[in-house]
Design a protein around this motif. Structure first.
Motif, PDB file in Angstrom:
ATOM      1  N   GLU A  29       0.814  -1.213   0.000  1.00  0.00           N
ATOM      2  CA  GLU A  29       0.000   0.000   0.000  1.00  0.00           C
ATOM      3  C   GLU A  29       0.850   1.266   0.000  1.00  0.00           C
ATOM      4  O   GLU A  29       0.453   2.302  -0.548  1.00  0.00           O
ATOM      5  N   MET A  30       2.046   1.190   0.589  1.00  0.00           N
ATOM      6  CA  MET A  30       2.948   2.338   0.523  1.00  0.00           C
ATOM      7  C   MET A  30       3.452   2.535  -0.906  1.00  0.00           C
ATOM      8  O   MET A  30       3.527   3.668  -1.398  1.00  0.00           O
ATOM      9  N   LEU A  31       3.785   1.456  -1.599  1.00  0.00           N
ATOM     10  CA  LEU A  31       4.190   1.569  -3.002  1.00  0.00           C
ATOM     11  C   LEU A  31       3.078   2.183  -3.847  1.00  0.00           C
ATOM     12  O   LEU A  31       3.333   3.050  -4.698  1.00  0.00           O
ATOM     13  N   LEU A  32       1.848   1.753  -3.609  1.00  0.00           N
ATOM     14  CA  LEU A  32       0.724   2.284  -4.375  1.00  0.00           C
ATOM     15  C   LEU A  32       0.506   3.761  -4.081  1.00  0.00           C
ATOM     16  O   LEU A  32       0.211   4.548  -4.984  1.00  0.00           O
ATOM     17  N   GLY A  33       0.666   4.160  -2.823  1.00  0.00           N
ATOM     18  CA  GLY A  33       0.511   5.568  -2.484  1.00  0.00           C
ATOM     19  C   GLY A  33       1.580   6.428  -3.130  1.00  0.00           C
ATOM     20  O   GLY A  33       1.297   7.539  -3.630  1.00  0.00           O
ATOM     21  N   ILE A  34       2.810   5.945  -3.139  1.00  0.00           N
ATOM     22  CA  ILE A  34       3.902   6.678  -3.788  1.00  0.00           C
ATOM     23  C   ILE A  34       3.613   6.815  -5.281  1.00  0.00           C
ATOM     24  O   ILE A  34       3.802   7.895  -5.868  1.00  0.00           O
ATOM     25  N   ALA A  35       3.152   5.746  -5.908  1.00  0.00           N
ATOM     26  CA  ALA A  35       2.836   5.795  -7.337  1.00  0.00           C
ATOM     27  C   ALA A  35       1.726   6.804  -7.620  1.00  0.00           C
ATOM     28  O   ALA A  35       1.778   7.535  -8.623  1.00  0.00           O
ATOM     29  N   GLN A  36       0.726   6.873  -6.743  1.00  0.00           N
ATOM     30  CA  GLN A  36      -0.343   7.856  -6.930  1.00  0.00           C
ATOM     31  C   GLN A  36       0.211   9.272  -6.900  1.00  0.00           C
ATOM     32  O   GLN A  36      -0.176  10.126  -7.701  1.00  0.00           O
ATOM     33  N   ALA A  37       1.131   9.534  -5.985  1.00  0.00           N
ATOM     34  CA  ALA A  37       1.743  10.864  -5.898  1.00  0.00           C
ATOM     35  C   ALA A  37       2.505  11.195  -7.178  1.00  0.00           C
ATOM     36  O   ALA A  37       2.442  12.333  -7.677  1.00  0.00           O
ATOM     37  N   LEU A  38       3.202  10.214  -7.728  1.00  0.00           N
ATOM     38  CA  LEU A  38       4.024  10.475  -8.896  1.00  0.00           C
ATOM     39  C   LEU A  38       3.217  10.598 -10.180  1.00  0.00           C
ATOM     40  O   LEU A  38       3.699  11.165 -11.161  1.00  0.00           O
ATOM     41  N   HIS A  39       1.997  10.086 -10.183  1.00  0.00           N
ATOM     42  CA  HIS A  39       1.106  10.369 -11.306  1.00  0.00           C
ATOM     43  C   HIS A  39       0.750  11.854 -11.324  1.00  0.00           C
ATOM     44  O   HIS A  39       0.672  12.479 -12.381  1.00  0.00           O
ATOM     45  N   ALA A  40       0.536  12.409 -10.138  1.00  0.00           N
ATOM     46  CA  ALA A  40       0.157  13.820 -10.041  1.00  0.00           C
ATOM     47  C   ALA A  40       1.366  14.750 -10.129  1.00  0.00           C
ATOM     48  O   ALA A  40       1.251  15.871 -10.647  1.00  0.00           O
ATOM     49  N   GLU A 253      -7.166   4.106   2.547  1.00  0.00           N
ATOM     50  CA  GLU A 253      -6.893   5.385   3.188  1.00  0.00           C
ATOM     51  C   GLU A 253      -5.386   5.594   3.359  1.00  0.00           C
ATOM     52  O   GLU A 253      -4.886   6.718   3.190  1.00  0.00           O
ATOM     53  N   ILE A 254      -4.678   4.537   3.680  1.00  0.00           N
ATOM     54  CA  ILE A 254      -3.220   4.642   3.782  1.00  0.00           C
ATOM     55  C   ILE A 254      -2.625   5.069   2.440  1.00  0.00           C
ATOM     56  O   ILE A 254      -1.764   5.971   2.387  1.00  0.00           O
ATOM     57  N   GLN A 255      -3.066   4.456   1.368  1.00  0.00           N
ATOM     58  CA  GLN A 255      -2.564   4.832   0.045  1.00  0.00           C
ATOM     59  C   GLN A 255      -2.780   6.318  -0.218  1.00  0.00           C
ATOM     60  O   GLN A 255      -1.881   7.025  -0.692  1.00  0.00           O
ATOM     61  N   ARG A 256      -3.972   6.804   0.096  1.00  0.00           N
ATOM     62  CA  ARG A 256      -4.287   8.208  -0.158  1.00  0.00           C
ATOM     63  C   ARG A 256      -3.388   9.119   0.672  1.00  0.00           C
ATOM     64  O   ARG A 256      -2.829  10.097   0.154  1.00  0.00           O
ATOM     65  N   LEU A 257      -3.241   8.807   1.949  1.00  0.00           N
ATOM     66  CA  LEU A 257      -2.466   9.671   2.832  1.00  0.00           C
ATOM     67  C   LEU A 257      -0.967   9.594   2.540  1.00  0.00           C
ATOM     68  O   LEU A 257      -0.257  10.609   2.644  1.00  0.00           O
ATOM     69  N   ILE A 258      -0.478   8.419   2.180  1.00  0.00           N
ATOM     70  CA  ILE A 258       0.921   8.298   1.768  1.00  0.00           C
ATOM     71  C   ILE A 258       1.156   9.135   0.520  1.00  0.00           C
ATOM     72  O   ILE A 258       2.158   9.865   0.406  1.00  0.00           O
ATOM     73  N   GLY A 259       0.233   9.053  -0.428  1.00  0.00           N
ATOM     74  CA  GLY A 259       0.349   9.867  -1.637  1.00  0.00           C
ATOM     75  C   GLY A 259       0.384  11.348  -1.318  1.00  0.00           C
ATOM     76  O   GLY A 259       1.199  12.097  -1.861  1.00  0.00           O
ATOM     77  N   ASP A 260      -0.484  11.776  -0.413  1.00  0.00           N
ATOM     78  CA  ASP A 260      -0.488  13.187  -0.011  1.00  0.00           C
ATOM     79  C   ASP A 260       0.837  13.566   0.650  1.00  0.00           C
ATOM     80  O   ASP A 260       1.373  14.655   0.416  1.00  0.00           O
ATOM     81  N   GLY A 261       1.365  12.669   1.491  1.00  0.00           N
ATOM     82  CA  GLY A 261       2.617  12.958   2.166  1.00  0.00           C
ATOM     83  C   GLY A 261       3.786  13.080   1.205  1.00  0.00           C
ATOM     84  O   GLY A 261       4.649  13.955   1.372  1.00  0.00           O
ATOM     85  N   VAL A 262       3.831  12.222   0.202  1.00  0.00           N
ATOM     86  CA  VAL A 262       4.907  12.285  -0.786  1.00  0.00           C
ATOM     87  C   VAL A 262       4.780  13.560  -1.624  1.00  0.00           C
ATOM     88  O   VAL A 262       5.780  14.237  -1.899  1.00  0.00           O
TER      89      VAL A 262
END
Length: 276
Positions: A29-40, A253-262
């Motif tokens: 889920e951390m990998l997925l959150g990081i990937a979401q951040a890098l899409h944006a 939710e972890i994915q979303r918040l990790i993405g926001d943090g990155v």
């Protein structure tokens, strides 16, 4: 974009006083959150996994996920093995397609650290893989206190010249597993290392460094900063705050918040305006 060693990009960031992010991931889920951040926010980045994480989940599981969510990203991304202390872990990561490795022989005597790092460089450079190493020792909780020592300019230069590494992690008052205000950076020591060291410098334990220090760090040679503790805090806080939710909802939710943090970290380091 295909995965990338980031060697030339890291060198360019060092020349232009910019900082690349190294973000640690401990689970899917951390990998997925990081990937979401890098899409944006499509910036070059080191996505970092330790041998311990890879052992728990399995190289097959995590590299399949990384291929799926990281390789299609629009910016160059390095699969980075973080804090390998065994040569076998480096060999395994190279076989599975990692594009950068950090060999950590910092707890060894200087000559043995050099010897082991030379072997890693030989293997990695033959594959076009970036090598980061450490001289001095960035401590973490639970380690023997005698391991901890700060990097000197003299040993930094001698180590780089002996090993031909591409990047050097330094101990300048930073610590692993601390949060903001937990570390007190020796700026004079960093400046002295930067003045003589011919490769980009790396700061581990960046979660323990105040944002007020970022400009000072980048203008004194730090071209890569590693963050893990801040994201792990997000993971734990989310789990504790949602005890009655189904695991899939907590993971979402972890994915979303990790993405926001990155994304926040990208903005703090002003990387968005330097997209690759």
């Amino acid at each position: 974009m295909a995965r990338h060693a980031l060697r030339d990009i890291l060198a360019d960031f060092a020349r232009t006083q910019r900082v690349l992010l190294g973000i640690n991931a401990d689970n899917p889920e951390m990998l997925l959150g990081i990937a979401q951040a890098l899409h944006a926010e499509p910036v070059p980045m080191f996505i970092q996994l330790t041998p311990e994480t890879l052992s728990i989940w399995g190289y097959d599981v995590l590299t399949t996920l990384m291929s799926t969510v990281l390789d299609p990203l629009p910016s160059p991304i390095s699969w980075h093995l973080d804090h390998a202390t065994a040569l076998e872990d480096v060999q395994q990561a190279l076989a599975w397609g990692f594009t950068s490795v950090m060999y950590d022989g910092s707890a060894l005597p200087f000559a043995e650290n050099v010897r082991q790092t030379q072997q890693v460089v030989q293997w990695a450079h033959a594959r076009g893989v970036l090598v980061e190493a450490e001289i001095g020792h960035v401590s973490k909780p639970g380690e023997p206190p005698e391991w901890a020592h700060l990097t000197s300019p003299e040993e930094a230069v001698a180590f780089v010249e002996a090993t031909d590494v591409d990047a050097l992690a330094v101990a300048i008052g930073n610590h692993h597993a601390t949060h903001v205000a937990g570390s007190h950076i020796d700026v004079a020591r960093l400046a002295a290392i930067h003045a003589v060291c011919p490769v980009p410098l790396v700061l581990h334990g960046a979660s323990g460094v105040s944002q007020d220090m970022y400009d000072t760090l980048r203008t004194h040679g730090i071209a890569k900063m590693n963050f893990g503790t801040e994201l792990r805090r997000i993971w734990w806080q989310t789990v504790h705050q949602l005890p009655d939710k189904k695991p899939r909802d907590v993971q979402r939710e972890i994915q979303r918040l990790i993405g926001d943090g990155v994304r926040e970290k990208i903005h703090q380091l002003s990387l968005a305006q330097h997209r690759a």
